[in-house]
Design a protein around this motif. Structure first.
Motif, PDB file in Angstrom:
ATOM      1  N   GLU A  18      23.893  22.380  32.880  1.00  0.00           N
ATOM      2  CA  GLU A  18      23.112  21.125  32.918  1.00  0.00           C
ATOM      3  C   GLU A  18      22.018  21.107  31.848  1.00  0.00           C
ATOM      4  O   GLU A  18      20.939  20.570  32.056  1.00  0.00           O
ATOM      5  CB  GLU A  18      22.458  20.927  34.290  1.00  0.00           C
ATOM      6  CG  GLU A  18      23.408  20.879  35.463  1.00  0.00           C
ATOM      7  CD  GLU A  18      22.655  20.647  36.770  1.00  0.00           C
ATOM      8  OE1 GLU A  18      22.805  19.544  37.347  1.00  0.00           O
ATOM      9  OE2 GLU A  18      21.921  21.546  37.207  1.00  0.00           O
ATOM     10  N   ALA A  19      22.292  21.704  30.705  1.00  0.00           N
ATOM     11  CA  ALA A  19      21.280  21.780  29.641  1.00  0.00           C
ATOM     12  C   ALA A  19      21.174  20.447  28.912  1.00  0.00           C
ATOM     13  O   ALA A  19      22.186  19.848  28.531  1.00  0.00           O
ATOM     14  CB  ALA A  19      21.649  22.892  28.665  1.00  0.00           C
ATOM     15  N   VAL A  20      19.946  19.982  28.720  1.00  0.00           N
ATOM     16  CA  VAL A  20      19.708  18.765  27.937  1.00  0.00           C
ATOM     17  C   VAL A  20      19.434  19.193  26.492  1.00  0.00           C
ATOM     18  O   VAL A  20      18.500  19.947  26.215  1.00  0.00           O
ATOM     19  CB  VAL A  20      18.530  17.958  28.513  1.00  0.00           C
ATOM     20  CG1 VAL A  20      18.232  16.737  27.637  1.00  0.00           C
ATOM     21  CG2 VAL A  20      18.843  17.516  29.949  1.00  0.00           C
ATOM     22  N   VAL A  21      20.291  18.722  25.578  1.00  0.00           N
ATOM     23  CA  VAL A  21      20.231  19.142  24.174  1.00  0.00           C
ATOM     24  C   VAL A  21      19.920  17.920  23.312  1.00  0.00           C
ATOM     25  O   VAL A  21      20.515  16.849  23.496  1.00  0.00           O
ATOM     26  CB  VAL A  21      21.572  19.785  23.737  1.00  0.00           C
ATOM     27  CG1 VAL A  21      21.536  20.177  22.269  1.00  0.00           C
ATOM     28  CG2 VAL A  21      21.885  20.998  24.616  1.00  0.00           C
ATOM     29  N   ALA A  22      18.987  18.093  22.360  1.00  0.00           N
ATOM     30  CA  ALA A  22      18.595  17.000  21.462  1.00  0.00           C
ATOM     31  C   ALA A  22      19.322  17.125  20.129  1.00  0.00           C
ATOM     32  O   ALA A  22      19.355  18.200  19.529  1.00  0.00           O
ATOM     33  CB  ALA A  22      17.091  17.022  21.239  1.00  0.00           C
ATOM     34  N   ILE A  23      19.894  16.013  19.678  1.00  0.00           N
ATOM     35  CA  ILE A  23      20.550  15.949  18.366  1.00  0.00           C
ATOM     36  C   ILE A  23      19.811  14.883  17.560  1.00  0.00           C
ATOM     37  O   ILE A  23      19.664  13.743  18.025  1.00  0.00           O
ATOM     38  CB  ILE A  23      22.041  15.576  18.511  1.00  0.00           C
ATOM     39  CG1 ILE A  23      22.742  16.543  19.477  1.00  0.00           C
ATOM     40  CG2 ILE A  23      22.738  15.568  17.160  1.00  0.00           C
ATOM     41  CD1 ILE A  23      23.899  15.940  20.222  1.00  0.00           C
ATOM     42  N   LYS A  24      19.327  15.243  16.389  1.00  0.00           N
ATOM     43  CA  LYS A  24      18.532  14.298  15.584  1.00  0.00           C
ATOM     44  C   LYS A  24      19.335  13.022  15.307  1.00  0.00           C
ATOM     45  O   LYS A  24      20.481  13.083  14.882  1.00  0.00           O
ATOM     46  CB  LYS A  24      18.117  14.955  14.268  1.00  0.00           C
ATOM     47  CG  LYS A  24      16.973  15.948  14.414  1.00  0.00           C
ATOM     48  CD  LYS A  24      16.410  16.324  13.046  1.00  0.00           C
ATOM     49  CE  LYS A  24      15.067  17.027  13.165  1.00  0.00           C
ATOM     50  NZ  LYS A  24      15.077  18.197  14.037  1.00  0.00           N
ATOM     51  N   TRP A  25      18.700  11.882  15.529  1.00  0.00           N
ATOM     52  CA  TRP A  25      19.405  10.609  15.359  1.00  0.00           C
ATOM     53  C   TRP A  25      19.790  10.383  13.898  1.00  0.00           C
ATOM     54  O   TRP A  25      20.857   9.826  13.612  1.00  0.00           O
ATOM     55  CB  TRP A  25      18.534   9.468  15.884  1.00  0.00           C
ATOM     56  CG  TRP A  25      19.265   8.165  15.926  1.00  0.00           C
ATOM     57  CD1 TRP A  25      19.017   7.058  15.173  1.00  0.00           C
ATOM     58  CD2 TRP A  25      20.401   7.839  16.744  1.00  0.00           C
ATOM     59  NE1 TRP A  25      19.920   6.062  15.477  1.00  0.00           N
ATOM     60  CE2 TRP A  25      20.779   6.512  16.443  1.00  0.00           C
ATOM     61  CE3 TRP A  25      21.139   8.532  17.700  1.00  0.00           C
ATOM     62  CZ2 TRP A  25      21.846   5.865  17.056  1.00  0.00           C
ATOM     63  CZ3 TRP A  25      22.211   7.896  18.323  1.00  0.00           C
ATOM     64  CH2 TRP A  25      22.555   6.578  17.998  1.00  0.00           C
ATOM     65  N   GLU A  26      18.953  10.855  12.976  1.00  0.00           N
ATOM     66  CA  GLU A  26      19.298  10.669  11.553  1.00  0.00           C
ATOM     67  C   GLU A  26      20.578  11.444  11.207  1.00  0.00           C
ATOM     68  O   GLU A  26      21.363  11.012  10.348  1.00  0.00           O
ATOM     69  CB  GLU A  26      18.136  11.089  10.651  1.00  0.00           C
ATOM     70  CG  GLU A  26      17.712  12.526  10.798  1.00  0.00           C
ATOM     71  CD  GLU A  26      16.377  12.828  10.116  1.00  0.00           C
ATOM     72  OE1 GLU A  26      16.248  13.954   9.603  1.00  0.00           O
ATOM     73  OE2 GLU A  26      15.481  11.967  10.087  1.00  0.00           O
ATOM     74  N   THR A  27      20.798  12.574  11.891  1.00  0.00           N
ATOM     75  CA  THR A  27      22.046  13.332  11.685  1.00  0.00           C
ATOM     76  C   THR A  27      23.240  12.545  12.219  1.00  0.00           C
ATOM     77  O   THR A  27      24.300  12.491  11.583  1.00  0.00           O
ATOM     78  CB  THR A  27      21.966  14.705  12.387  1.00  0.00           C
ATOM     79  OG1 THR A  27      20.798  15.378  11.936  1.00  0.00           O
ATOM     80  CG2 THR A  27      23.181  15.557  12.104  1.00  0.00           C
ATOM     81  N   LEU A  79       9.861  16.279  31.314  1.00  0.00           N
ATOM     82  CA  LEU A  79      10.677  16.906  32.357  1.00  0.00           C
ATOM     83  C   LEU A  79      12.127  16.525  32.131  1.00  0.00           C
ATOM     84  O   LEU A  79      12.465  15.342  32.068  1.00  0.00           O
ATOM     85  CB  LEU A  79      10.209  16.459  33.747  1.00  0.00           C
ATOM     86  CG  LEU A  79      10.904  17.108  34.942  1.00  0.00           C
ATOM     87  CD1 LEU A  79      10.771  18.624  34.936  1.00  0.00           C
ATOM     88  CD2 LEU A  79      10.369  16.542  36.257  1.00  0.00           C
ATOM     89  N   ASP A  80      12.983  17.544  31.972  1.00  0.00           N
ATOM     90  CA  ASP A  80      14.416  17.328  31.769  1.00  0.00           C
ATOM     91  C   ASP A  80      15.163  17.366  33.090  1.00  0.00           C
ATOM     92  O   ASP A  80      14.775  18.094  34.017  1.00  0.00           O
ATOM     93  CB  ASP A  80      14.994  18.432  30.863  1.00  0.00           C
ATOM     94  CG  ASP A  80      14.682  18.217  29.396  1.00  0.00           C
ATOM     95  OD1 ASP A  80      13.995  17.221  29.067  1.00  0.00           O
ATOM     96  OD2 ASP A  80      15.113  19.045  28.572  1.00  0.00           O
ATOM     97  N   ALA A  81      16.261  16.639  33.147  1.00  0.00           N
ATOM     98  CA  ALA A  81      17.169  16.742  34.286  1.00  0.00           C
ATOM     99  C   ALA A  81      17.607  18.197  34.452  1.00  0.00           C
ATOM    100  O   ALA A  81      17.804  18.916  33.472  1.00  0.00           O
ATOM    101  CB  ALA A  81      18.385  15.853  34.050  1.00  0.00           C
ATOM    102  N   GLY A  82      17.723  18.627  35.689  1.00  0.00           N
ATOM    103  CA  GLY A  82      18.247  19.958  35.977  1.00  0.00           C
ATOM    104  C   GLY A  82      17.248  21.085  35.880  1.00  0.00           C
ATOM    105  O   GLY A  82      17.577  22.233  36.177  1.00  0.00           O
ATOM    106  N   SER A  83      16.015  20.806  35.471  1.00  0.00           N
ATOM    107  CA  SER A  83      15.023  21.869  35.238  1.00  0.00           C
ATOM    108  C   SER A  83      13.992  21.906  36.354  1.00  0.00           C
ATOM    109  O   SER A  83      13.564  20.869  36.853  1.00  0.00           O
ATOM    110  CB  SER A  83      14.314  21.640  33.904  1.00  0.00           C
ATOM    111  OG  SER A  83      13.313  22.610  33.692  1.00  0.00           O
ATOM    112  N   GLN A  84      13.562  23.112  36.713  1.00  0.00           N
ATOM    113  CA  GLN A  84      12.450  23.256  37.665  1.00  0.00           C
ATOM    114  C   GLN A  84      11.099  23.188  36.953  1.00  0.00           C
ATOM    115  O   GLN A  84      10.070  23.070  37.610  1.00  0.00           O
ATOM    116  CB  GLN A  84      12.536  24.613  38.393  1.00  0.00           C
ATOM    117  CG  GLN A  84      13.834  24.891  39.123  1.00  0.00           C
ATOM    118  CD  GLN A  84      14.047  24.100  40.392  1.00  0.00           C
ATOM    119  OE1 GLN A  84      15.158  23.869  40.843  1.00  0.00           O
ATOM    120  NE2 GLN A  84      12.966  23.647  40.985  1.00  0.00           N
TER     121      GLN A  84
END
Length: 360
Positions: A22-31, A230-235
């Protein structure tokens, strides 16, 4: 074909020995735009190329008009890579897993939550009353649904109505991991937040900013802005604080966790910057685990009569990042001190081994 130009494959690579769930990963929008220049932000889906299933996503703005990141929530096994592609189409409804709001009807509270846990902090209207408290408050929950609005509407959130409750006590302490200046070995509390701003509000990540007016911190005039995510899935929350003060030399600050009079379990890992506490069981309400992870060197960790404290230093007008949060045994996932301290240790390892993103 995804779009009129060549496809881009998004690779999310986990080089660590830890499986990421359930990891929330960020991908740069310009990429994203460099590979999908014709993308219609209202009409695209993210597909796992192996399972062919849609992946939940969020367009993160960070309070700015333009999109900053594409956030995706993925499971990646240890030493493995997940590949995603973007295609035209109508995305499936994405379940809301994070949420925050200003609560003027309850003396200017600011409350936030995800699918695991909830928190609040206190605003201007409650100052100088017997209900005032300085630290972060924990609202435990045993549902993945959002509960903040329902609890405020019912009003009796100190009672468990089936999905959890607020039985955490903050008082005149830092509560569940707030930070304050520590001048001459004394915690210099600010007033409550007086400004707030929501930067993003779910469904996978919620980020907001709290502003604190200038106060006298033991002879040093200090202002603070706290940006909490706060990300989904994180305490745990990610907290980014910027302190503004006149001094050129660094200022000592502490992250603190309130300690109960009854016997709990304390874990101070100075070397790795992990502060852990498994509270004493509170009658039929259960047991709360509270913890903080510092990402800058810790000068000292100590336990006084009231709190567990980690002492670090901040520079004027430079962001300092740490993580703090909680768990509840009645949620059924983390049910003892060993599991809670293991969670904190694992979280710390994940921070040191971030997943790599590559778009081909």
């Amino acid at each position: 074909m995804a779009f009129s130009q060549a496809k881009g494959i998004i690779e999310i690579q986990n080089n660590s020995d830890l499986e990421r769930k359930e990891a929330v990963v960020a991908i740069k929008w310009e990429t994203i735009l460099s590979h999908y220049s014709q993308i219609d932000t209202a009409n695209f889906v993210v597909i796992n190329t192996t399972t062919k299933k849609q992946i939940p996503y969020q367009l993160e703005h960070k309070g700015l008009p333009g999109i900053q990141n594409l956030l995706v929530q993925v499971n990646v096994k240890a030493k493995a890579t997940v590949r995603l592609s973007i295609q035209k189409g109508k995305p499936n409804p994405i379940e809301v897993k994070t949420y925050a709001r200003f609560v003027p009807e309850r003396k200017d509270d600011f409350a936030w939550e995800n699918d695991k846990i909830a928190f609040r902090t206190y605003g201007k209207a409650i100052e100088n009353t017997n209900e005032d408290a300085y630290g972060f408050d924990v609202w435990v929950k045993r549902t993945n649904k959002m509960v903040v609005n329902e609890r405020y509407k019912l009003g009796n959130y100190h009672k468990d109505n089936g999905n959890g409750m607020d039985y955490y006590h903050v008082g005149h302490t830092l509560g569940a991991g707030n930070m304050a200046p520590y001048i001459k070995d004394t915690i210099r509390y600010s007033a409550n937040y007086h400004q707030w701003k929501v930067l993003d509000n779910g469904p996978l990540r919620t980020t907001f900013q709290l502003g604190y007016d200038e106060w006298n911190a033991g002879g040093v005039k200090v202002k603070a802005v706290k940006t909490i995510s706060l990300d989904a899935g994180s305490q745990l929350n990610r907290v980014e604080n910027v302190y503004t003060f006149e001094d050129n030399k660094p200022m000592p600050v502490v992250v603190g966790i309130i300690k109960r009079p009854e016997q709990g379990v304390v874990s101070l890992n100075e070397q790795n910057g992990i502060l852990g506490y498994w509270e004493p069981t509170f009658k039929e309400d259960g047991t709360t685990g509270v913890g903080a992870i510092l990402t800058t060197p810790v000068k000292n960790m100590l336990v006084n009569k009231e709190q567990l404290l980690a002492v670090i230093e901040v520079k004027n007008n430079e962001a300092i990042v740490y993580y703090t949060g909680a768990s509840w045994d009645k949620a059924g996932k983390i049910t003892n001190s060993g599991q809670w301290f293991e969670y904190l240790d694992r979280f710390s390892q994940e921070l040191k081994n971030p997943m790599l993103v590559n778009v081909k």
